[in-house]
Design a protein around this motif. Structure first.
Motif, PDB file in Angstrom:
ATOM      1  N   UNK A 186       0.827  -1.195   0.000  1.00 42.55           N
ATOM      2  CA  UNK A 186       0.000   0.000   0.000  1.00 42.55           C
ATOM      3  C   UNK A 186       0.870   1.257   0.000  1.00 42.55           C
ATOM      4  N   UNK A 187       0.789   2.089  -1.053  1.00 36.57           N
ATOM      5  CA  UNK A 187       1.644   3.284  -1.082  1.00 36.57           C
ATOM      6  C   UNK A 187       1.332   4.274   0.033  1.00 36.57           C
ATOM      7  N   UNK A 229       9.454  -4.945  -2.272  1.00 33.86           N
ATOM      8  CA  UNK A 229       8.528  -3.823  -2.360  1.00 33.86           C
ATOM      9  C   UNK A 229       7.395  -4.169  -3.325  1.00 33.86           C
ATOM     10  N   UNK A 230       6.149  -4.036  -2.846  1.00 35.57           N
ATOM     11  CA  UNK A 230       4.988  -4.447  -3.643  1.00 35.57           C
ATOM     12  C   UNK A 230       4.276  -3.316  -4.348  1.00 35.57           C
ATOM     13  N   UNK A 270       3.731  -8.140   5.847  1.00 34.08           N
ATOM     14  CA  UNK A 270       2.871  -7.432   4.898  1.00 34.08           C
ATOM     15  C   UNK A 270       1.479  -7.173   5.482  1.00 34.08           C
ATOM     16  N   UNK A 271       0.750  -6.280   4.814  1.00 40.47           N
ATOM     17  CA  UNK A 271      -0.533  -5.816   5.327  1.00 40.47           C
ATOM     18  C   UNK A 271      -1.574  -6.920   5.430  1.00 40.47           C
ATOM     19  N   UNK A 272      -1.476  -7.953   4.614  1.00 42.18           N
ATOM     20  CA  UNK A 272      -2.530  -8.975   4.587  1.00 42.18           C
ATOM     21  C   UNK A 272      -2.318 -10.078   5.610  1.00 42.18           C
ATOM     22  N   UNK A 273      -1.113 -10.583   5.684  1.00 44.26           N
ATOM     23  CA  UNK A 273      -0.911 -11.780   6.521  1.00 44.26           C
ATOM     24  C   UNK A 273       0.239 -11.673   7.503  1.00 44.26           C
TER      25      UNK A 273
END
Length: 243
Positions: A21-22, A45-46, A121-124
């Motif tokens: 997420x930026x 970096x995603x 990371x933001x999800x898991x």
């Protein structure tokens, strides 16, 4: 009136794994700048939407220009003496500390080396392997009805605790201590121990968690660089079967 002593923060690196997420990137940069942190590393970096990130990083755009971009967690923490993963999981042999306790210990460990605080990371969050890779764990004591915390909020909370600990301790005289063993040096020690145990017949089958459990107290002991290198040299000699 004498000039006030500067507040010296603990040497801490914020490590983000696979952030997508930026807005989070920008908010993390702003939170770090709010509380005097400047060292961060990003693995896998995603997102490359830095324009959006910069809109959120108010007065912290300079930090977005210089994160350390790496491929793996190992690269991000190789020169760190203490690696703390943010996870609510309980793992045998690893302490689970509150953010304030991490901040205080990071200051105590400062003469020996840098601390890395690792965020998944933001999800898991962190994977099982990443949790095992960290020396200790830390979690935010949230309410059970809403345990999940946004990535940028989590970084802000740890940054605040680091700043508060530095403010409380900034008047103390600095203590001298020998350099602490880095994560890479402790990894070398672990490899030497594994080889020695295999050569001696202790590890005849699958390793499972034996080596990790044996190394855990050495990590908790906060070995100096000299001690870690001495352990590694001794174990390599035993592994070769030399007298």
């Amino acid at each position: 009136m004498p000039e006030a002593m500067p507040v010296v923060p603990a040497p801490v690196r914020i490590v983000l794994l696979r952030p997508r997420n930026p807005e989070n990137l920008g908010a993390v940069a702003r939170a770090m700048k709010n509380f005097g942190l400047a060292d961060w590393a990003i693995a896998e970096l995603g997102t490359h939407d830095f324009a959006t990130a910069r809109r959120v990083a108010v007065h912290a755009e300079d930090l977005l220009d210089r994160p350390r971009l790496v491929r793996t967690l190992d690269e991000a923490v190789a020169d760190c003496a203490w690696v703390v993963g943010t996870s609510s999981r309980r793992v045998r042999g690893k302490r689970r500390l509150a953010p304030a306790a991490v901040a205080r210990e990071a200051l105590e460990r400062a003469p020996a080396g840098r601390t890395a605080i690792v965020f998944g990371d933001e999800r898991s969050g962190l994977t099982n392997d990443e949790v095992l890779r960290c020396h200790d764990l830390s979690s935010i004591p949230t309410d059970e009805a809403q345990p999940s915390v946004n990535l940028a909020q989590a970084v802000l909370l740890y940054a605040y605790e680091l700043r508060r600990a530095a403010l409380e301790a900034h008047a103390r005289a600095p203590t001298s201590a020998p350099a602490g063993a880095t994560d890479a040096e402790l990894g070398s020690l672990e490899a030497a121990l594994r080889a020695a145990l295999r050569a001696g017949g202790f590890l005849a089958g699958p390793e499972r968690h034996a080596v990790r459990d044996l190394v855990a107290p050495l990590r908790r002991a906060r070995l100096t660089q000299r001690e870690a290198r001495l352990w590694s040299a001794a174990l390599r000699t035993l592994g070769r079967g030399e007298g």
